[in-house]
Design an enzyme around this catalytic site. Structure first.
Site, PDB file in Angstrom:
ATOM      1  CD1 TRP A 299      -0.054  -1.295   3.041  1.00 40.84           C
ATOM      2  CD2 TRP A 299       0.929   0.503   2.937  1.00 40.84           C
ATOM      3  NE1 TRP A 299       0.854  -1.173   4.106  1.00 40.84           N
ATOM      4  CE2 TRP A 299       1.081  -0.310   4.539  1.00 40.84           C
ATOM      5  CE3 TRP A 299       1.005   2.090   3.056  1.00 40.84           C
ATOM      6  CZ2 TRP A 299       2.689   0.328   5.214  1.00 40.84           C
ATOM      7  CZ3 TRP A 299       2.364   2.483   4.081  1.00 40.84           C
ATOM      8  CH2 TRP A 299       2.577   2.277   5.555  1.00 40.84           C
TER       9      TRP A 299
ATOM     10  CB  SER B 274      -6.932  -5.843   2.126  1.00 46.29           C
ATOM     11  OG  SER B 274      -6.424  -7.284   1.571  1.00 46.29           O
TER      12      SER B 274
ATOM     13  N   GLY C 189       7.099  -6.538  -0.187  1.00 46.44           N
ATOM     14  CA  GLY C 189       6.077  -6.261   0.993  1.00 46.44           C
ATOM     15  C   GLY C 189       6.844  -6.670   1.933  1.00 46.44           C
ATOM     16  CB  SER C 190       5.771  -8.133   6.074  1.00 47.03           C
ATOM     17  OG  SER C 190       6.279  -9.473   5.029  1.00 47.03           O
TER      18      SER C 190
ATOM     19  CD  GLU D  40      11.036  -3.443  -2.254  1.00 48.56           C
ATOM     20  OE1 GLU D  40      12.104  -3.600  -0.856  1.00 48.56           O
ATOM     21  OE2 GLU D  40      10.037  -2.790  -2.556  1.00 48.56           O
TER      22      GLU D  40
ATOM     23  CB  CYS E 107      11.141  -0.994   1.476  1.00 50.25           C
ATOM     24  SG  CYS E 107       9.483  -2.122   1.526  1.00 50.25           S
TER      25      CYS E 107
ATOM     26  CD  GLU F  14      11.258  -2.578   6.605  1.00 53.55           C
ATOM     27  OE1 GLU F  14      11.621  -1.487   5.641  1.00 53.55           O
ATOM     28  OE2 GLU F  14      10.711  -3.216   6.800  1.00 53.55           O
TER      29      GLU F  14
END
Length: 463
Positions: free
Chosen positions: A136, A163, A212-213, A234, A268, A367
Site C-alpha cells: 500500500w 487490502s 512487502g514484508s 523486494e 522500504c 525495521e
C-alpha cells in the site's frame, strides 16, 4: 483484513468491497491466459503506443487519483501527485526503451563457429501470466514499476494489491483498459491474502513478484519454489545513512530529514539508521533534529503538510512498541517519541530521533516503518561499515563523503543493492532496484528488471 478504504487521517471506514469468489477468480485466470496467447505476438511498437496512452490518461487523472491515494493510505496529496507523475514518466521510458533492452543478443563470431553453428543468438520471450502481490505504501508506483516492463515484454499481469487500497487497485485495471489494452492483459483481483496460494499454484500463472514484508516474502517464495516458478522479491529495508567528516554536514542533515520522513517514513528504501562519524556527530545531530522538529504533521489533504498519518492503527502501534522498548532500555528521544497531542483523530506519529541505541533494543534489529530515526556515533570508517552491515537487511545505502578512497571502500564493503553517495536513495527506471540478504532477490527496473520475466532463449542454427 477486510478489503476497505479506511481513511488514516480520521480512522473512518469510507468504502468496503466484497472479495472475489472462486468462480470469479477462475474467470479472471481464464481471461488472463487467453489474453497472453494473443498479446505475446504483438510488436513493440503496438505495446509502446498502448503504454504511452496509459501515461497520457494517468496525467489527466492525476488530481483525482492523488486524492484517492491520500484518502486510502494517508500520503500527502502533493506527494501523491508526484507519485503519479513518476509512474507516467516510467511508462514512457519503457515505451521508448523496451525494444532496445530486449533486442536479440549476438555472441562473438568466434564462439558461434566454435559451437559448430552457422549462426546463433539469444532472444528474450515473455513468460506469460505474472502475479503481482503489491503493498500500500506507494500504491501506484509499486505496481507500475512491475507492470510497465512486464507489459512491454509481452507478459500479462494479475494484481493482488494491499487490502487497504482497493480503489487505487481498481483504478489501475481501468487505466490499462481505457488505454486500449485487451481485456485480460492487466486485471485487479480483490482477494484476501488467503487466496494467493491457490492463484499462484494455478498452472496458468507463470511467475510472481512481491513487494512487502519479510513474512509475506517467505510465504510466497515457498509456494513458488514448490511450484518451480520464477520469483522476484523486494522486501524490507533498514538502510544506513553514513556521514563522514568530509561531508557537507548541512546538506547531509537536510537530505536526511527527507530521506527518513518521505511517505511518513513508510518506505522500504527510506534511510532509517544514521551512522555519523564522531568528528561531525554533534553538528549533524543538532541540524537533523531541528529539521525533524520543523516538519508540519497534519491533514494529508492540506498542501502544506509534510508528514501525514501512518497508514493504519496497527502500523502506528507497531512503531510505538519499537520506540517505547528503546526508551525503556536507555535510548533518548531527542525529539518526538509519541502521538501529536493536537491531532486526536487519525493514525499520526511525531517525527522522532533516537540516540543511545544498543544491540539489545528491538529498534536496532527491526525495521522502523514510520518517521523514526536512529542515530549512531562511530569512531572511524571501519566502525561505520560494521554498524551499517549489522542488519539482516540489504536493500540500499547512503554514504556522505567526498574522499575517493572512502567511497571505494563503501562500494566494496556495504552489503546492499545500491550505494548512493552524497544524496538519498531514489528509484529510476534506468537503474536496477532490489536488495540482498533478507531484503529479497531479483531486480526491478532497467534492463535487469524487464528481463526478470522473460524466457532467455538460445537460438542455434547448424552449419
Amino acid at each position: 483484513m477486510p478489503i476497505a478504504t479506511v481513511n488514516p487521517a480520521t480512522g473512518w471506514t469510507e468504502l468496503t468491497f466484497e472479495p472475489l469468489g472462486s468462480e470469479e477468480i477462475e474467470e479472471r485466470l481464464r481471461r488472463a491466459a487467453a489474453a497472453f496467447d494473443r498479446y505475446r505476438t504483438t510488436g513493440f511498437a503496438d505495446r509502446a503506443d498502448l503504454l504511452r496512452r496509459a501515461a497520457e490518461l494517468l496525467d489527466e487523472d492525476t488530481p483525482d487519483i492523488a486524492l484517492t491515494i491520500t484518502s486510502e493510505m494517508g500520503k500527502p496529496v502533493k506527494a501523491a501527485r508526484a507519485e503519479a507523475a513518476k509512474c507516467a514518466r516510467t511508462m514512457r521510458w519503457y515505451a521508448e526503451h523496451a525494444e532496445a533492452l530486449l533486442a536479440d543478443e549476438h555472441p562473438d563470431d568466434g564462439d558461434v563457429r566454435d559451437s559448430g553453428a552457422s549462426r546463433a543468438y539469444v532472444r528474450y520471450r515473455p513468460l506469460g501470466v505474472v502475479l503481482a502481490v503489491m503493498p500500500w505504501n506507494f500504491p501506484l508506483w509499486q505496481v507500475v514499476r512491475f507492470a510497465a516492463p512486464a507489459l512491454m515484454a509481452g507478459n500479462v499481469g494479475l494484481l493482488k494489491h494491499a487490502s487497504n487500497v482497493p480503489q487505487t487497485a481498481l483504478y489501475l485495471e481501468d487505466l490499462f483498459l481505457r488505454a486500449g489494452f485487451d481485456e485480460g492483459c492487466f486485471q485487479t483481483l480483490l482477494v484476501g491474502s488467503g487466496a494467493i496460494e491457490g492463484i499462484l499454484r494455478d498452472d496458468r500463472v507463470a511467475a510472481v513478484t512481491l513487494t512487502g514484508s519479510e513474512g509475506a516474502g517467505r510465504s510466497v517464495a515457498a509456494i513458488a519454489g514448490d511450484e518451480i516458478k520464477k520469483t522476484v522479491l523486494e522486501l524490507g529495508g533498514s538502510d544506513p545513512f553514513v556521514v563522514m567528516p568530509s561531508a557537507d554536514v548541512d546538506a547531509a542533515a537536510r537530505t536526511a530529514v527527507t530521506a527518513r520522513t518521505q511517505n511518513a517514513g513508510q518506505s522500504c528504501i527510506a534511510a532509517k539508521r544514521f551512522i555519523v562519524h564522531a568528528d561531525v556527530y554533534d553538528a549533524f545531530l543538532e541540524r537533523f533534529a531541528a529539521g525533524m522538529r520543523d516538519l508540519t504533521v497534519g491533514d494529508p489533504a492540506d498542501e502544506d503538510t509534510d508528514v501525514g498519518p501512518l497508514s493504519s492503527e496497527q502500523g502506528r502501534a507497531d512503531l510505538e512498541e519499537l520506540v517505547d522498548d528503546a526508551v525503556r532500555r536507555g535510548a533518548t528521544a531527542v525529539c518526538g517519541g509519541g502521538r501529536p497531542k493536537e491531532l486526536e483523530r487519525g493514525f499520526y506519529y511525531e517525527p522522532t530521533v533516537l540516540t543511545g541505541i544498543t544491540p539489545e533494543m528491538r529498534v536496532h534489529r527491526e525495521e522502523t516503518f514510520g518517521p523514526v530515526a536512529t542515530v549512531y556515533r562511530v569512531a572511524d570508517l571501519e566502525e561505520a561499515i560494521a554498524v551499517a552491515n549489522d542488519t539482516s537487511f540489504g536493500l540500499s545505502s547512503n554514504a556522505w563523503t567526498t574522499d575517493p578512497a572512502e567511497q571505494e571502500r563503501f562500494v566494496r564493503d556495504l552489503q546492499a543493492g545500491g550505494v548512493y553517495f552524497n544524496g538519498m536513495t531514489a528509484s529510476h527506471p534506468a537503474f536496477p532496484f532490489g536488495g540482498v540478504k533478507r531484503s529479497g532477490f531479483g531486480r526491478e527496473l532497467s534492463a535487469h528488471g524487464i528481463k526478470e520475466f522473460c524466457n532467455t532463449t538460445t537460438v542455434w542454427h547448424g552449419a
